[in-house]
Structures are given as C-alpha cells and as structure tokens.
Design a protein around this motif. Structure first.
Motif, PDB file in Angstrom:
ATOM      1  N   VAL A   5      -5.704  -0.668  -8.571  1.00 54.41           N
ATOM      2  CA  VAL A   5      -5.867   0.092  -7.333  1.00 54.41           C
ATOM      3  C   VAL A   5      -5.158  -0.638  -6.207  1.00 54.41           C
ATOM      4  N   GLU A   6      -4.151   0.012  -5.648  1.00 52.47           N
ATOM      5  CA  GLU A   6      -3.390  -0.581  -4.558  1.00 52.47           C
ATOM      6  C   GLU A   6      -4.017  -0.227  -3.212  1.00 52.47           C
ATOM      7  N   SER A   7      -3.815  -1.107  -2.245  1.00 55.23           N
ATOM      8  CA  SER A   7      -4.234  -0.849  -0.876  1.00 55.23           C
ATOM      9  C   SER A   7      -3.367  -1.663   0.059  1.00 55.23           C
ATOM     10  N   GLY A   8      -3.475  -1.375   1.350  1.00 51.96           N
ATOM     11  CA  GLY A   8      -2.765  -2.174   2.340  1.00 51.96           C
ATOM     12  C   GLY A   8      -1.525  -1.531   2.928  1.00 51.96           C
ATOM     13  N   GLY A   9      -1.156  -0.370   2.424  1.00 53.90           N
ATOM     14  CA  GLY A   9       0.010   0.296   2.981  1.00 53.90           C
ATOM     15  C   GLY A   9      -0.274   0.818   4.377  1.00 53.90           C
ATOM     16  N   GLY A  10       0.788   1.244   5.044  1.00 58.76           N
ATOM     17  CA  GLY A  10       0.634   1.783   6.379  1.00 58.76           C
ATOM     18  C   GLY A  10       1.950   1.871   7.090  1.00 58.76           C
ATOM     19  N   LEU A  11       1.862   2.076   8.389  1.00 59.54           N
ATOM     20  CA  LEU A  11       3.044   2.200   9.244  1.00 59.54           C
ATOM     21  C   LEU A  11       3.256   0.895   9.997  1.00 59.54           C
ATOM     22  N   VAL A  12       4.470   0.393   9.964  1.00 59.97           N
ATOM     23  CA  VAL A  12       4.787  -0.862  10.642  1.00 59.97           C
ATOM     24  C   VAL A  12       6.193  -0.757  11.225  1.00 59.97           C
ATOM     25  N   GLN A  13       6.429  -1.462  12.297  1.00 59.33           N
ATOM     26  CA  GLN A  13       7.755  -1.471  12.892  1.00 59.33           C
ATOM     27  C   GLN A  13       8.674  -2.417  12.135  1.00 59.33           C
ATOM     28  N   GLY A 118      -0.996   1.778 -11.160  1.00 50.73           N
ATOM     29  CA  GLY A 118      -1.861   2.257 -10.099  1.00 50.73           C
ATOM     30  C   GLY A 118      -1.299   3.547  -9.524  1.00 50.73           C
ATOM     31  N   LYS A 119      -1.997   4.091  -8.534  1.00 49.40           N
ATOM     32  CA  LYS A 119      -1.584   5.371  -7.962  1.00 49.40           C
ATOM     33  C   LYS A 119      -0.655   5.205  -6.770  1.00 49.40           C
ATOM     34  N   GLY A 120      -0.532   3.985  -6.271  1.00 47.16           N
ATOM     35  CA  GLY A 120       0.422   3.734  -5.210  1.00 47.16           C
ATOM     36  C   GLY A 120      -0.167   3.726  -3.819  1.00 47.16           C
ATOM     37  N   THR A 121       0.553   3.066  -2.918  1.00 45.33           N
ATOM     38  CA  THR A 121       0.203   3.041  -1.506  1.00 45.33           C
ATOM     39  C   THR A 121       1.492   3.177  -0.701  1.00 45.33           C
ATOM     40  N   LEU A 122       1.448   3.977   0.345  1.00 47.23           N
ATOM     41  CA  LEU A 122       2.647   4.296   1.112  1.00 47.23           C
ATOM     42  C   LEU A 122       2.894   3.262   2.199  1.00 47.23           C
ATOM     43  N   VAL A 123       4.116   2.781   2.239  1.00 43.55           N
ATOM     44  CA  VAL A 123       4.569   1.881   3.301  1.00 43.55           C
ATOM     45  C   VAL A 123       5.686   2.593   4.066  1.00 43.55           C
ATOM     46  N   THR A 124       5.504   2.688   5.367  1.00 48.08           N
ATOM     47  CA  THR A 124       6.514   3.307   6.220  1.00 48.08           C
ATOM     48  C   THR A 124       6.936   2.297   7.280  1.00 48.08           C
ATOM     49  N   VAL A 125       8.228   2.029   7.331  1.00 48.47           N
ATOM     50  CA  VAL A 125       8.767   1.076   8.294  1.00 48.47           C
ATOM     51  C   VAL A 125       9.618   1.850   9.295  1.00 48.47           C
ATOM     52  N   SER A 126       9.212   1.823  10.536  1.00 51.05           N
ATOM     53  CA  SER A 126       9.941   2.557  11.573  1.00 51.05           C
ATOM     54  C   SER A 126      10.985   1.654  12.224  1.00 51.05           C
ATOM     55  N   SER A 127      12.055   2.269  12.656  1.00 46.29           N
ATOM     56  CA  SER A 127      13.154   1.500  13.266  1.00 46.29           C
ATOM     57  C   SER A 127      12.978   1.379  14.775  1.00 46.29           C
TER      58      SER A 127
END
Length: 127
Positions: A5-13, A118-127
C-alpha cells in the motif's frame, strides 16, 4: 497474501521534496526485492529504484539517480522513496512492487515481471 500500500503522494512545486511510503504485509520469507515504478500520462511504466537484502543492494535509474533515495524500515515493514529536487517530468503515478526470490537489485530486475503490485499514489510536480 502479500499486500503493498503506497502513500505520500501529492502536489509539490518544482524543486520540492516528497517522501513516498510502501507498507508491506503478508511476506512469509525474506528473499524479495521491493521496487518503485512510475507511469506518467501517455508514457510507459518506468522502473526507477529497487532495494533488497536489508538495504545492502540498491539500484537507481539514471532519471532519478542523485535525487531519489530508497530505504526501508524493517521493524515497520515499510519502504520509502525520498524524492528531492523534484521536476515537472517526475509527475506520475508511483507504484511499489515486490519481486520474490530476489536478493540483488539491478536494472535488469526492473525490466522483468514483478510478483505483487500496489495500487499507486499520484505525484504532481508543478512548474
């Protein structure tokens, strides 16, 4: 049954950091490798890092080498991917996976089939 089980993903600059976790359970033996993969929209899945044999064996793809660090906490049965200096091109769904009967990591391992995902966790990196 093995579960990841993955966790910790999110939106980051861009330039920021995130730490992903992979909680592992159900293993009945110690000879397995844990790997992190990622898949960006419209792109093929990419194996980026691997850990095995109580951290004595690790591997990083060139795309993340020097920026990402894989580690484990055996007491918690949790595996981590510390991601620093993130770039927009790191945006992807990140998966952890287990390859049984493996004690050495390599790029070849990341090209082969994995036994559990695992099912994955989304990581989004904004510019």
């Amino acid at each position: 049954e093995v579960q990841l089980v993955e966790s910790g993903g999110g939106l980051v600059q861009a330039g920021g950091s995130l730490r992903l976790s992979c909680a592992a359970s159900g293993f009945t033996r110690d000879d397995y490798a844990i790997a992190w993969f990622r898949q960006a929209p419209g792109k093929e899945r990419e194996g980026i890092s691997c850990i095995a044999d109580s951290e004595s064996s690790t591997y990083y793809a060139d795309s993340v080498k020097g920026r990402f660090t894989i580690s484990s906490d055996n007491a918690k049965s949790t595996y981590y991917l510390q991601m620093n200096s993130l770039k927009p091109e790191d945006t992807a769904v990140y998966y952890c996976a287990a390859d049984m009967y493996e004690t050495r990591c390599s790029g070849l391992l990341l090209l082969g089939g994995m036994d559990y995902w695992g099912k994955g966790t989304l990581v989004t990196v904004s510019s």
